[in-house]
Design a protein around this motif. Sequence first.
Motif, mmCIF file in Angstrom:
data_model
loop_
_atom_site.group_PDB
_atom_site.id
_atom_site.type_symbol
_atom_site.label_atom_id
_atom_site.label_comp_id
_atom_site.label_asym_id
_atom_site.label_seq_id
_atom_site.Cartn_x
_atom_site.Cartn_y
_atom_site.Cartn_z
ATOM 1 N N PHE A 230 0.832 -1.206 0.000
ATOM 2 C CA PHE A 230 0.000 0.000 0.000
ATOM 3 C C PHE A 230 0.873 1.266 0.000
ATOM 4 N N TYR A 231 1.939 1.226 0.766
ATOM 5 C CA TYR A 231 2.790 2.408 0.902
ATOM 6 C C TYR A 231 3.469 2.769 -0.410
ATOM 7 N N VAL A 232 3.963 1.771 -1.116
ATOM 8 C CA VAL A 232 4.699 2.037 -2.356
ATOM 9 C C VAL A 232 3.757 2.375 -3.507
ATOM 10 N N MET A 233 2.625 1.679 -3.600
ATOM 11 C CA MET A 233 1.751 1.850 -4.752
ATOM 12 C C MET A 233 0.874 3.093 -4.664
ATOM 13 N N THR A 234 0.314 3.395 -3.491
ATOM 14 C CA THR A 234 -0.602 4.538 -3.391
ATOM 15 C C THR A 234 -0.354 5.421 -2.177
ATOM 16 N N ASN A 235 0.315 4.896 -1.163
ATOM 17 C CA ASN A 235 0.536 5.614 0.096
ATOM 18 C C ASN A 235 -0.777 6.138 0.677
ATOM 19 N N GLY A 236 -1.808 5.317 0.583
ATOM 20 C CA GLY A 236 -3.094 5.681 1.157
ATOM 21 C C GLY A 236 -4.040 6.388 0.219
ATOM 22 N N GLY A 237 -3.557 6.875 -0.912
ATOM 23 C CA GLY A 237 -4.411 7.596 -1.852
ATOM 24 C C GLY A 237 -5.135 6.642 -2.783
#
Length: 293
Positions: A230-237
């Motif tokens: 999650f952090y690398v691909m979208t970082n929550g967005g």
Amino acid sequence: MKSKWALAPYLFLAPALLVFGFAVLLPVAMTVGYSFTEWNGYGEMIFVGFENYITAIGDTVFRDSFVHVLIYIVVTLVLEVAVGLVLAGLVSGVKRGSLWFRVAIFTPVMLPMVVVAVLWAFVYNADFGLLNAALEAFGLAELQRVWLGDTSTALLAISVVSGWVYAGFYMTIFYAAFSQIPTDVVEAARLDGAGEARIFRSVKVPMIRSAVIVAVLLCVTGGFQSFDLFYVMTNGGPYGATEIPTTYLVRTVFSFGNVGYGSAMAVLLTGVIVAIGLVFVRLNGRNGKRDRA
């Protein structure tokens, strides 16, 4: 002589217990302590009691992050556990060349998750990504999306990547379980006229019930611990559509410098995971007693 060697087991356990206490128990105790304070990591530490917990419970972003991770877990139960079970059934029925199939399917598990995230970010890229290019090549341009930038597809896109990685892991677990099934049971089912699909559904899967339960538990608890993908691909967005508890608390601590509030969220997340594990074990124990009865 007996009293002389009575302490021997504890002496052998002492190094492991010291490492466990230093690497696990001490950080847990410190996190619980920080959760009752307002602290930025280097300045003065102010005791605030349960204020951080009250704030976390009322934080809509934190609550929504649990909804997102639950959706992620439900999707990955299908894409990882169910698909892994089907793949194990297919591979276990192959007489020749099954080793190469198993290696090929298991290979993504051996890749670093950061590398996987970067590669799939290129696949999902809206301008030159492989997915949109394939849709255009097949005349399905109307289905093209900004996959990681669309609130309706970002979470599902990450779940697909997770399924691509871990389906091979669960396939290996189920394949090992299938290998332990007595061949005479399967042969008896075939003599009774059962097809391979019926044997898989009614004979093989019920006989590896314990492996399936373990796989489900691993998938559920592992889903709550997800972070790097999650952090690398979208970082929550985008707009918090893929925000999960781990990404939110890491941002709270390292970006906003609120160690106390982040620690409170970490304690709440740990409590949820432990509670789910205890409920799961209790339900499994009841089902086991019912089956033996």
